[in-house]
Design a protein around this motif. Structure first.
Motif, PDB file in Angstrom:
ATOM      1  N   TYR A 533     -69.603  -0.470 -74.204  1.00 18.60           N
ATOM      2  CA  TYR A 533     -69.651   0.804 -73.483  1.00 18.60           C
ATOM      3  C   TYR A 533     -70.541   0.633 -72.252  1.00 18.60           C
ATOM      4  O   TYR A 533     -71.737   0.359 -72.379  1.00 18.60           O
ATOM      5  CB  TYR A 533     -70.197   1.911 -74.389  1.00 18.60           C
ATOM      6  CG  TYR A 533     -70.331   3.254 -73.705  1.00 18.60           C
ATOM      7  CD1 TYR A 533     -69.206   3.985 -73.326  1.00 18.60           C
ATOM      8  CD2 TYR A 533     -71.586   3.790 -73.433  1.00 18.60           C
ATOM      9  CE1 TYR A 533     -69.329   5.214 -72.694  1.00 18.60           C
ATOM     10  CE2 TYR A 533     -71.724   5.024 -72.803  1.00 18.60           C
ATOM     11  CZ  TYR A 533     -70.590   5.726 -72.435  1.00 18.60           C
ATOM     12  OH  TYR A 533     -70.713   6.946 -71.806  1.00 18.60           O
ATOM     13  N   ARG A 546     -64.673   6.973 -74.782  1.00 18.98           N
ATOM     14  CA  ARG A 546     -65.479   6.896 -76.004  1.00 18.98           C
ATOM     15  C   ARG A 546     -65.133   8.028 -76.956  1.00 18.98           C
ATOM     16  O   ARG A 546     -65.006   7.821 -78.177  1.00 18.98           O
ATOM     17  CB  ARG A 546     -66.966   6.932 -75.651  1.00 18.98           C
ATOM     18  CG  ARG A 546     -67.898   6.721 -76.832  1.00 18.98           C
ATOM     19  CD  ARG A 546     -69.352   6.826 -76.396  1.00 18.98           C
ATOM     20  NE  ARG A 546     -69.662   8.151 -75.849  1.00 18.98           N
ATOM     21  CZ  ARG A 546     -70.844   8.487 -75.341  1.00 18.98           C
ATOM     22  NH1 ARG A 546     -71.825   7.596 -75.318  1.00 18.98           N
ATOM     23  NH2 ARG A 546     -71.043   9.712 -74.863  1.00 18.98           N
ATOM     24  N   GLU A 550     -63.760   8.118 -80.926  1.00 19.25           N
ATOM     25  CA  GLU A 550     -64.993   8.451 -81.641  1.00 19.25           C
ATOM     26  C   GLU A 550     -64.840   8.323 -83.154  1.00 19.25           C
ATOM     27  O   GLU A 550     -65.753   7.849 -83.850  1.00 19.25           O
ATOM     28  CB  GLU A 550     -65.429   9.870 -81.267  1.00 19.25           C
ATOM     29  CG  GLU A 550     -66.689  10.345 -81.950  1.00 19.25           C
ATOM     30  CD  GLU A 550     -67.912   9.571 -81.506  1.00 19.25           C
ATOM     31  OE1 GLU A 550     -68.876   9.488 -82.292  1.00 19.25           O
ATOM     32  OE2 GLU A 550     -67.897   9.033 -80.380  1.00 19.25           O
ATOM     33  N   LEU A 553     -65.268   4.778 -84.033  1.00 24.35           N
ATOM     34  CA  LEU A 553     -66.586   4.248 -83.672  1.00 24.35           C
ATOM     35  C   LEU A 553     -67.688   4.724 -84.613  1.00 24.35           C
ATOM     36  O   LEU A 553     -68.750   4.099 -84.694  1.00 24.35           O
ATOM     37  CB  LEU A 553     -66.933   4.639 -82.231  1.00 24.35           C
ATOM     38  CG  LEU A 553     -66.044   4.058 -81.133  1.00 24.35           C
ATOM     39  CD1 LEU A 553     -66.439   4.617 -79.774  1.00 24.35           C
ATOM     40  CD2 LEU A 553     -66.116   2.533 -81.121  1.00 24.35           C
ATOM     41  N   LYS A 556     -69.325   2.289 -86.907  1.00 25.28           N
ATOM     42  CA  LYS A 556     -70.046   1.165 -86.345  1.00 25.28           C
ATOM     43  C   LYS A 556     -71.466   1.574 -85.969  1.00 25.28           C
ATOM     44  O   LYS A 556     -71.783   2.758 -85.871  1.00 25.28           O
ATOM     45  CB  LYS A 556     -69.306   0.622 -85.110  1.00 25.28           C
ATOM     46  CG  LYS A 556     -67.892   0.116 -85.419  1.00 25.28           C
ATOM     47  CD  LYS A 556     -67.218  -0.448 -84.189  1.00 25.28           C
ATOM     48  CE  LYS A 556     -65.842  -0.976 -84.509  1.00 25.28           C
ATOM     49  NZ  LYS A 556     -65.877  -2.134 -85.428  1.00 25.28           N
ATOM     50  N   LYS A 558     -74.522   1.186 -83.037  1.00 20.24           N
ATOM     51  CA  LYS A 558     -74.633   0.938 -81.606  1.00 20.24           C
ATOM     52  C   LYS A 558     -75.904   0.172 -81.310  1.00 20.24           C
ATOM     53  O   LYS A 558     -76.988   0.521 -81.802  1.00 20.24           O
ATOM     54  CB  LYS A 558     -74.626   2.253 -80.836  1.00 20.24           C
ATOM     55  CG  LYS A 558     -74.627   2.061 -79.313  1.00 20.24           C
ATOM     56  CD  LYS A 558     -74.365   3.367 -78.579  1.00 20.24           C
ATOM     57  CE  LYS A 558     -75.534   4.302 -78.675  1.00 20.24           C
ATOM     58  NZ  LYS A 558     -75.365   5.499 -77.801  1.00 20.24           N
ATOM     59  N   ASP A 566     -74.021  -0.854 -73.738  1.00 25.74           N
ATOM     60  CA  ASP A 566     -74.191  -0.654 -75.177  1.00 25.74           C
ATOM     61  C   ASP A 566     -73.051  -1.372 -75.885  1.00 25.74           C
ATOM     62  O   ASP A 566     -71.980  -1.610 -75.294  1.00 25.74           O
ATOM     63  CB  ASP A 566     -74.154   0.826 -75.531  1.00 25.74           C
ATOM     64  CG  ASP A 566     -75.412   1.563 -75.079  1.00 25.74           C
ATOM     65  OD1 ASP A 566     -76.435   0.890 -74.831  1.00 25.74           O
ATOM     66  OD2 ASP A 566     -75.358   2.805 -74.960  1.00 25.74           O
ATOM     67  N   TYR A 568     -70.935  -1.514 -79.755  1.00 25.28           N
ATOM     68  CA  TYR A 568     -70.678  -1.023 -81.105  1.00 25.28           C
ATOM     69  C   TYR A 568     -70.246  -2.204 -81.960  1.00 25.28           C
ATOM     70  O   TYR A 568     -69.258  -2.884 -81.655  1.00 25.28           O
ATOM     71  CB  TYR A 568     -69.592   0.047 -81.095  1.00 25.28           C
ATOM     72  CG  TYR A 568     -70.002   1.323 -80.403  1.00 25.28           C
ATOM     73  CD1 TYR A 568     -70.518   2.400 -81.121  1.00 25.28           C
ATOM     74  CD2 TYR A 568     -69.869   1.468 -79.018  1.00 25.28           C
ATOM     75  CE1 TYR A 568     -70.894   3.573 -80.484  1.00 25.28           C
ATOM     76  CE2 TYR A 568     -70.235   2.637 -78.376  1.00 25.28           C
ATOM     77  CZ  TYR A 568     -70.747   3.685 -79.111  1.00 25.28           C
ATOM     78  OH  TYR A 568     -71.115   4.849 -78.480  1.00 25.28           O
ATOM     79  N   GLN A 593     -79.446   1.146 -82.294  1.00 27.54           N
ATOM     80  CA  GLN A 593     -79.777   2.512 -81.933  1.00 27.54           C
ATOM     81  C   GLN A 593     -79.001   3.464 -82.818  1.00 27.54           C
ATOM     82  O   GLN A 593     -77.971   3.127 -83.373  1.00 27.54           O
ATOM     83  CB  GLN A 593     -79.425   2.795 -80.463  1.00 27.54           C
ATOM     84  CG  GLN A 593     -80.147   1.906 -79.472  1.00 27.54           C
ATOM     85  CD  GLN A 593     -79.657   2.158 -78.071  1.00 27.54           C
ATOM     86  OE1 GLN A 593     -78.703   2.891 -77.869  1.00 27.54           O
ATOM     87  NE2 GLN A 593     -80.323   1.561 -77.101  1.00 27.54           N
ATOM     88  N   GLN A 595     -76.536   6.585 -83.510  1.00 28.71           N
ATOM     89  CA  GLN A 595     -75.369   7.149 -82.824  1.00 28.71           C
ATOM     90  C   GLN A 595     -75.750   8.429 -82.130  1.00 28.71           C
ATOM     91  O   GLN A 595     -76.485   9.243 -82.673  1.00 28.71           O
ATOM     92  CB  GLN A 595     -74.253   7.421 -83.827  1.00 28.71           C
ATOM     93  CG  GLN A 595     -73.593   6.139 -84.325  1.00 28.71           C
ATOM     94  CD  GLN A 595     -72.575   5.638 -83.337  1.00 28.71           C
ATOM     95  OE1 GLN A 595     -72.925   5.238 -82.226  1.00 28.71           O
ATOM     96  NE2 GLN A 595     -71.323   5.668 -83.687  1.00 28.71           N
TER      97      GLN A 595
END
Length: 595
Positions: A533, A546, A550, A553, A556, A558, A566, A568, A593, A595
């Motif tokens: 990303y 994104r 979503e 994602l 996953k 990040k 970034d 994922y 990080q 989400q």
């Protein structure tokens, strides 16, 4: 006294005439192109240059066994991608824009050669008048409208250029070829190429073929033979690859996403191209005055006693051919942004000139002036921009990079490269500013993508990301086999020798070229090893991409791969990179990080 055949051959003018032979010109051009593709040339990067990288995404998918339209959604037909992949494999060090531009010559070169050779038997001058302008547009990677003031090339609108170049060959064949076999090869070849490149070009070509059929330049036997060849080739492609039905499905999906009225687009196309559309309209009016009585007489005779011969006599006129070519050009341009619109009107203009009859004096002068005004602006635009780019890049600086391969074969003014470096640092250091701009539904600059400095910044961030991916894999003992990018184009699988997930659109404009993902697409995203990303800068388009994926994602984790990217990844991979902080408490690349 009459010269003998031997005397003519030995005469200096005869030698010059031999050098001007269309087949010889095409052979020399082909040899020069091969030589230039062997060299690792650079070109000055221009507006929206990242459109070119769609071809790398497609080529990499083709190399890994994916079929355009079947295994991934495409904004256009497969032919351009196949040609690019083939030539790129032959010339891996070739400058990619030149590869994309010249790969079509594999199709158009032999077909325009057939046209020029057939016409050359009657008139060398007419053959060259058809061939030489075509070569200018086919060989130079420039659009007829300029989007950036500094000398640069056009890496966007490539498939739009391709369909107009194919239509040029078709128009030249329909108007000037007399051989049945040559006409069959040209019509079948160009219509297949148009259909497999972009359907709007196919429709425009169909209009020209319909006029040719009414004018009896194409007889029913040739039309049937062309249709048989066309359908046979499509049947083979469908049975072997399933590509035709998939392509038709993609077209339907694109139509559903772009339901705007055509009338405003016609007006927009006429406005954008008014430099030639205005003179063309005046030329149509002039032809109506000059040929009005004859045209009215032919129409009256057809109404009184309809017949195919009278219909052909009414249709096969310069004013009709010119009008059909103008309308086809306008229609093609309703679906295009950039390209070489209206270049295929030239054969019709040449037909107008060769059909001038006994015109003389002021009438002939007016005709010549309007033809020149309708044809010279775009020829001058492309050639002058090519000259500026060639001269300008002498003092340009090549983009420094470590991991971009052929994508990095670009140059630009050192000041612009420096500006790109500064903006990349600002994007990374002040993400909140660009988040706020994206929240407002705007770009940092209204014409952000047309600026070469943005294109350079994007390439710089891609170079860093490729290096970071390699470092991450080496540090943690992982291998990302499939890579996806939540961005307009995805060059990472090509640059890293990996695969792209099946079903994901290339040329990912979420506002007009990415359908809502179905279950199969979401499953492919879930199974993707690495989803990237971009954040330099954050944009609404990347956010929308994104959001589209979503659901997939969410499974996953990040991580911050670089300040500009970034990533994922699976929770297991993210767990390998334990949160690391410097003594000051700042995060470092590769830290998970929330989400």
């Amino acid at each position: 006294m009459t010269l003998t055949s031997t005397a003519r051959q030995s005469h200096p003018l005869g030698s010059l005439a031999a050098l001007a032979s269309p087949p010889l010109i095409l052979c020399v051009i082909a040899a020069i192109l091969v030589f230039l593709l062997v060299l690792p040339l650079t070109v000055p990067i221009g507006a929206m240059y990242w459109d070119l990288f769609i071809y790398f995404d497609a080529a990499n998918r083709i190399f890994t066994g994916q079929v355009p339209g079947v295994d991934f959604f495409t904004p256009v037909g497969p032919l351009g991608y196949w040609l690019f992949a083939f030539v790129e494999r032959l010339f891996p060090h070739g400058q990619p824009l030149l590869v994309a531009q010249w790969s079509l010559f594999l199709v158009t070169g032999p077909l325009i050669g057939l046209v020029a050779a057939e016409v050359d038997r009657r008139s060398r001058g007419l053959a060259l008048a058809l061939l030489l302008p075509f070569l200018v547009f086919q060989l130079l990677p420039f659009n007829v409208t300029e989007y950036y003031s500094f000398p640069s090339v056009d890496g966007f609108g490539i498939y739009n250029r391709q369909i107009t170049e194919i239509l040029y060959v078709l128009a030249a064949g329909l108007l000037f070829v007399r051989s049945w076999r040559v006409m069959l090869a040209v019509v079948a070849g160009t219509m297949l190429a148009l259909f497999l490149t972009k359907v709007t070009g196919f429709i425009g070509g169909g209009l020209l073929c319909a006029v040719a059929l009414l004018a009896r330049r194409i007889d029913l036997r040739l039309a049937a033979a062309t249709a048989a060849i066309f359908l046979a080739v499509l049947a083979v492609l469908e049975v072997s690859l399933g590509i035709v039905s998939a392509y038709v499905g993609d077209i339907a999906a694109l139509l559903a996403m772009n339901e705007d009225s055509l009338l405003p687009r016609f007006l927009q196309a006429a406005s954008i191209h008014f430099r030639v559309f205005g003179p063309l309209a005046l030329l149509m009016l002039t032809l109506a005055v000059l040929d009005g009585r004859s045209l009215l007489g032919a129409a009256t005779a057809l109404l009184r006693s309809p017949s195919r011969e009278r219909l052909a006599g009414l249709v096969d006129r310069p004013i009709v051919w010119l009008g059909a070519s103008i309308f086809a050009a306008l229609f093609v341009e309703t679906q295009n942004t950039g390209g070489q619109g209206f270049i295929f009107v030239w054969p019709a203009l040449l037909f107008v000139w060769t059909g001038r009859g006994a015109l003389s004096g002021r009438r002939l002068a007016v005709l010549a002036i309007l033809i020149a005004a309708s044809s010279l602006p775009y020829l001058a635009e492309v050639t002058s921009r090519a000259a500026r780019a060639f001269v300008g890049q002498i003092h340009y600086q090549q983009l420094a990079n470590e991991h971009l391969g052929p994508l990095g074969q670009v140059s630009q003014r050192s000041e612009i490269i420096h500006h790109a470096e500064v903006m990349k640092a600002i994007y990374a250091a002040h993400p909140a500013t660009y988040e706020a701009i994206a929240d407002a539904g705007e770009l940092p600059d209204f014409t952000l993508y047309t600026a070469p400095d943005f294109q350079l910044t994007w390439l710089m961030t891609v170079d860093e990301a490729v290096g970071a991916i390699k470092a991450f894999e080496a540090a943690h003992g992982v291998h990302f086999d499939t890579i996806m990018n939540l961005n307009f184009t995805n060059p990472f699988p090509f640059l890293l020798g990996r695969q792209a997930p099946h079903g994901i659109a290339i040329g990912a404009d979420p506002y007009r070229a990415v359908p809502d993902p179905d279950g199969a697409v979401l499953s492919a995203v879930r199974a993707t090893d690495l989803v990237l990303y971009p954040r330099c800068p954050v944009t609404g388009a990347n956010r929308k991409l994104r959001d589209l994926y979503e659901t997939a994602l969410q499974e996953k984790a990040k991580i911050a791969l670089t300040p500009c990217w970034d990533a994922y990844v699976s929770p297991a991979v993210a767990a390998m990179a334990e949160p690391a902080r410097s003594e000051s408490g700042t995060k470092v690349a590769g830290m998970p990080q929330r989400q």
